[in-house]
Motif scaffolding. Structure first.
Motif, PDB file in Angstrom:
ATOM      1  N   THR A  15      42.706  -1.424  54.334  1.00 55.73           N
ATOM      2  CA  THR A  15      43.902  -0.934  53.655  1.00 55.73           C
ATOM      3  C   THR A  15      45.044  -1.845  54.064  1.00 55.73           C
ATOM      4  O   THR A  15      45.473  -1.830  55.223  1.00 55.73           O
ATOM      5  CB  THR A  15      44.217   0.521  54.041  1.00 55.73           C
ATOM      6  N   TYR A  16      45.509  -2.656  53.111  1.00 58.04           N
ATOM      7  CA  TYR A  16      46.533  -3.665  53.408  1.00 58.04           C
ATOM      8  C   TYR A  16      47.872  -3.209  52.838  1.00 58.04           C
ATOM      9  O   TYR A  16      47.987  -2.945  51.634  1.00 58.04           O
ATOM     10  CB  TYR A  16      46.143  -5.010  52.798  1.00 58.04           C
ATOM     11  N   THR A  17      48.874  -3.119  53.708  1.00 53.72           N
ATOM     12  CA  THR A  17      50.218  -2.731  53.280  1.00 53.72           C
ATOM     13  C   THR A  17      51.101  -3.964  53.198  1.00 53.72           C
ATOM     14  O   THR A  17      51.159  -4.759  54.143  1.00 53.72           O
ATOM     15  CB  THR A  17      50.835  -1.717  54.264  1.00 53.72           C
ATOM     16  N   ASN A  18      51.786  -4.127  52.084  1.00 49.96           N
ATOM     17  CA  ASN A  18      52.707  -5.246  51.905  1.00 49.96           C
ATOM     18  C   ASN A  18      54.049  -4.884  52.531  1.00 49.96           C
ATOM     19  O   ASN A  18      54.882  -4.219  51.913  1.00 49.96           O
ATOM     20  CB  ASN A  18      52.871  -5.559  50.419  1.00 49.96           C
ATOM     21  N   ASN A  19      54.251  -5.301  53.768  1.00 44.90           N
ATOM     22  CA  ASN A  19      55.509  -5.034  54.468  1.00 44.90           C
ATOM     23  C   ASN A  19      56.562  -6.105  54.223  1.00 44.90           C
ATOM     24  O   ASN A  19      57.654  -6.038  54.787  1.00 44.90           O
ATOM     25  CB  ASN A  19      55.252  -4.908  55.973  1.00 44.90           C
ATOM     26  N   LYS A 106      54.007  -1.219  49.064  1.00 44.47           N
ATOM     27  CA  LYS A 106      52.789  -0.610  48.532  1.00 44.47           C
ATOM     28  C   LYS A 106      51.569  -1.115  49.296  1.00 44.47           C
ATOM     29  O   LYS A 106      51.615  -2.135  49.971  1.00 44.47           O
ATOM     30  CB  LYS A 106      52.638  -0.916  47.039  1.00 44.47           C
ATOM     31  N   ASP A 107      50.455  -0.379  49.175  1.00 47.49           N
ATOM     32  CA  ASP A 107      49.234  -0.815  49.844  1.00 47.49           C
ATOM     33  C   ASP A 107      48.097  -0.951  48.838  1.00 47.49           C
ATOM     34  O   ASP A 107      48.135  -0.414  47.737  1.00 47.49           O
ATOM     35  CB  ASP A 107      48.854   0.121  50.993  1.00 47.49           C
TER      36      ASP A 107
END
Length: 689
Positions: A15-19, A106-107
């Motif tokens: 689960t990759y979150t765009n920070n 978003k992730d």
């Protein structure tokens, strides 16, 4: 883990979150094992031609063996609904296409299924793999075993530089939940907390572990050598069991597993918390490992936490693996093995202790202060080598039996004198520290030795321990769990110390210049109230009427036409009447009583054949045997980069002058550092005797 076929099967959900504030078109995933795939380009980037002689293993590997096929076999890449995703593999990097762009905040969730052949890290080298023992069993040290997310940062966007084998890794932080299924008789540990320890440990092992949690002086053996050897005599279990581990805020995951393992542990108090120092090793590591490994882990945690920040994780593990030295969050592999009779030399012992300190120390750099190893190798290896030197010296003080018969722990890297052969070497085969690690000559000296030594010099000679330690800890705390660049390190060290260190960073990190200073001349002067020829010549050269100049204090060089023997040994105030009048008219009796009364004056010319700028450390030895050391800051070279004139006034005659007497500045040629020259000093010493 398929132990029989040394094969690994894996399935992961990311689960990759765009920070970042940017919209991402795609994601990059690292496939490091592809460096060992059959069609890997890694062997093809090395030149060299035919060697006139080779070790048998090297010859067989180069000309007789089929390439080992150890690359990832990517079976599936799916979105969270089970739909296939488009992906492109370029050597050790995989680009994953998302159905739509990923907006900030978003992730995106996706799955990867893979497998690969585990390599023999002893015979084929490698940062992870297995060691085959004569009894048919293996010990596994496993890392880079899963497709790993690449870093997207605010400096360059995606860090997707290829992995060629030398430059290490840039990784984002995350939460890891990992289940590892291995043969039921294996002992396993890795990054994170074992969440089902009660199911994995026997009651006896669990009781020993609880005892270790309360032992702060000596390790407690949790799995004994006898127990490990008993299992090694058996065929090996066909049953499987699953270990469960969870780690928060780590950038990577590593683990080790074998039925042949001994394990011990002890507690370490760091910042009010109890941290577990753990060692895992096959019987081949003893008696060396049971004596020193866990104590070295404990010392590392104490020393590094003092120099940087309190260790944030709950454990640090040292695993013994032949010919290894590699690090991951909370776990590392280390070399150092006695012979078959259990004997070992001091070289083996200190080598083992040092590699444990170094690899455990990597928890701080770059596992927490998360620099880009792929681009700036020195930011993890160099900084770590510096703190390793500090910890080694602490080890020698706190465990004096480890250095019995020696004055101090014999650190290989850190002392300034140890880097001199490298810095004085052939410039064609030296690169600046600020080079990509893959592209440097003499990798160990460039990425480890030189930056580590530079920081030790900065601490001991340039800044002083108080200023340096405060600034270094500020950098460490400021950049915990972030991605610093070299400039972030340079700026923080200056910001927290109020020192202009641009000259230091430029010379040590951006050039291959070396330090070489020498004493070109020393001339002795005495004071006089008589006008001398030197003054007359200067006035004439400047077209000044000397008769219009008021009374002066004249400096007469020994051996000049104006020199008289009766000038020697007289104080300036008694010899120069008008100076005495000036002193009487402008200072109180108390002030005059505290004034110096020099009799000897020296003009010292220091030259700098080397290009590196460094402080001038100069030691004066007086006729009565006393000494005085003066350090001129590096700024003394700001207006003349070739030579500097120094003046020294003294009440006692100086008989010897030495530059850099304690070898603090990595001066590559000390033959010109002494006045009088060595032969004259020897003659003087003989006369004194």
């Amino acid at each position: 883990l398929d132990d029989e076929n040394h094969h690994l099967f894996g399935y992961e959900t990311i689960t990759y979150t765009n920070n970042s504030p940017d919209v991402l078109d795609y994601l990059w995933v690292q496939l490091d094992q592809n460096m060992r795939s059959k069609d890997s380009k890694t062997p093809l980037i090395e030149g060299g031609g035919v060697e006139p002689f080779m070790q048998p293993s090297g010859f067989a590997g180069a000309y007789l063996s089929e390439p080992f096929d150890g690359g990832f076999n990517i079976k599936k890449v799916l979105d969270k609904n089970g739909n296939p995703l488009t992906y492109t593999i370029n050597q050790t990097m995989m680009r994953v296409e998302m159905p739509e762009k990923l907006k900030s905040g978003k992730d995106f969730e996706f799955d990867i299924e893979w497998d690969y052949n585990i390599n023999d890290h002893v015979n084929g080298r490698g940062r992870s793999g297995y060691e085959q023992f004569p009894d048919g069993h293996r010990a596994y040290v496993i890392a880079q075993f899963y497709p790993r997310m690449a870093v997207y940062n605010d400096v360059e966007g995606w860090q997707n530089s290829q992995f060629w084998g030398r430059d290490e890794f840039a990784l984002p932080f995350g939460t890891f939940e990992v289940n590892i299924t291995v043969p039921a008789d294996h002992w396993l540990d890795g990054t994170g907390k074992i969440t089902n320890r009660k199911d994995m440990y026997s009651k006896t092992e669990l009781a020993r572990y609880e005892q270790a949690q309360k032992s702060f002086e000596n390790p407690v053996v949790i799995r004994t050598q006898q127990e490990a050897e008993k299992l090694a005599m058996m065929p090996g279990s066909k049953e499987m069991k699953t270990w469960k581990l969870k780690a928060d805020y780590v950038r990577d995951f590593g683990w080790t597993s074998s039925r042949r393992y001994v394990a011990d542990a002890m507690a370490v108090k760091v910042g009010g918390k109890d941290i577990m120092a753990v060692s895992i090793y096959p019987p081949e590591g003893n008696p060396l490992w049971e004596q020193w490994s866990t104590k070295a882990v404990a010392q590392t945690l104490k020393s590094y936490s003092r120099m940087t920040f309190d260790y944030p994780y709950h454990k640090a593990i040292s695993v013994h693996a032949k010919n290894q030295g590699m690090e991951y969050p909370m776990i590392c592999w280390n070399y150092g093995r006695p012979d078959t009779e259990g004997n070992y030399s001091d070289r083996v012992k200190f080598g083992m202790i040092s590699v444990i300190i170094h690899e455990v120390g990597h928890n701080y750099f770059p596992m927490i202060v998360n620099s880009d190893e792929r681009q700036w190798t020195w930011m993890d290896e160099g900084l770590n080598t510096f703190v390793q030197f500090v910890a080694e010296q602490d080890m020698g003080e706190n465990y004096p039996t480890s250095i019995e018969g020696l004055d101090a722990y014999p650190s290989r890297r850190g002392p300034a004198a140890n880097i001199v052969p490298y810095m004085a070497g052939d410039q064609r085969y030296i690169a600046p520290i600020m080079s990509k690690g893959l592209n440097t000559y003499q990798f160990g000296s460039n990425a480890y030795g030189k930056p580590g030594t530079a920081l030790n010099i900065l601490r001991e000679t340039v800044m002083g321990r108080e200023l340096f330690d405060y600034a270094f800890r500020t950098y460490s705390e400021r950049w915990m769990f972030k991605h610093p660049t070299p400039e972030d390190f340079f700026r923080t060290m200056e910001d927290a110390s109020a020192m202009d260190l641009d000259w230091f960073w430029r010379g040590w990190f951006y050039t291959t210049q070396f330090n070489d200073m020498g004493i070109e001349s020393v001339e002795k002067y005495f004071v006089s109230s008589d006008r001398n020829q030197a003054m007359k010549d200067m006035m004439k050269a400047r077209n000044i009427d000397e008769s219009r100049i008021p009374a002066l204090v004249y400096m007469v060089k020994e051996g000049s036409v104006d020199y008289k023997e009766d000038l020697k040994g007289k104080e300036a105030s008694e010899l120069v009447g008008e100076l005495k009048t000036y002193l009487m008219d402008n200072f109180t009796a108390a002030e005059r009583a505290m004034m110096k009364s020099p009799k000897y004056f020296y003009d010292i010319k220091v030259v700098k054949p080397g290009g590196l700028v460094m402080p001038i450390i100069i030691e004066y030895t007086y006729v009565d045997g006393s000494t005085e050391t003066v350090t001129h800051p590096a700024e003394i070279w700001r207006l003349n980069d070739k030579e500097i004139g120094l003046s020294k006034a003294s009440t006692k005659e100086i008989i010897k002058i030495v530059l850099d007497p304690k070898l603090e500045t990595a001066d590559v040629d000390t033959s010109n550092n002494t006045w009088p020259a060595a032969a004259e000093i020897s003659k003087f010493d003989q006369m004194k005797k």
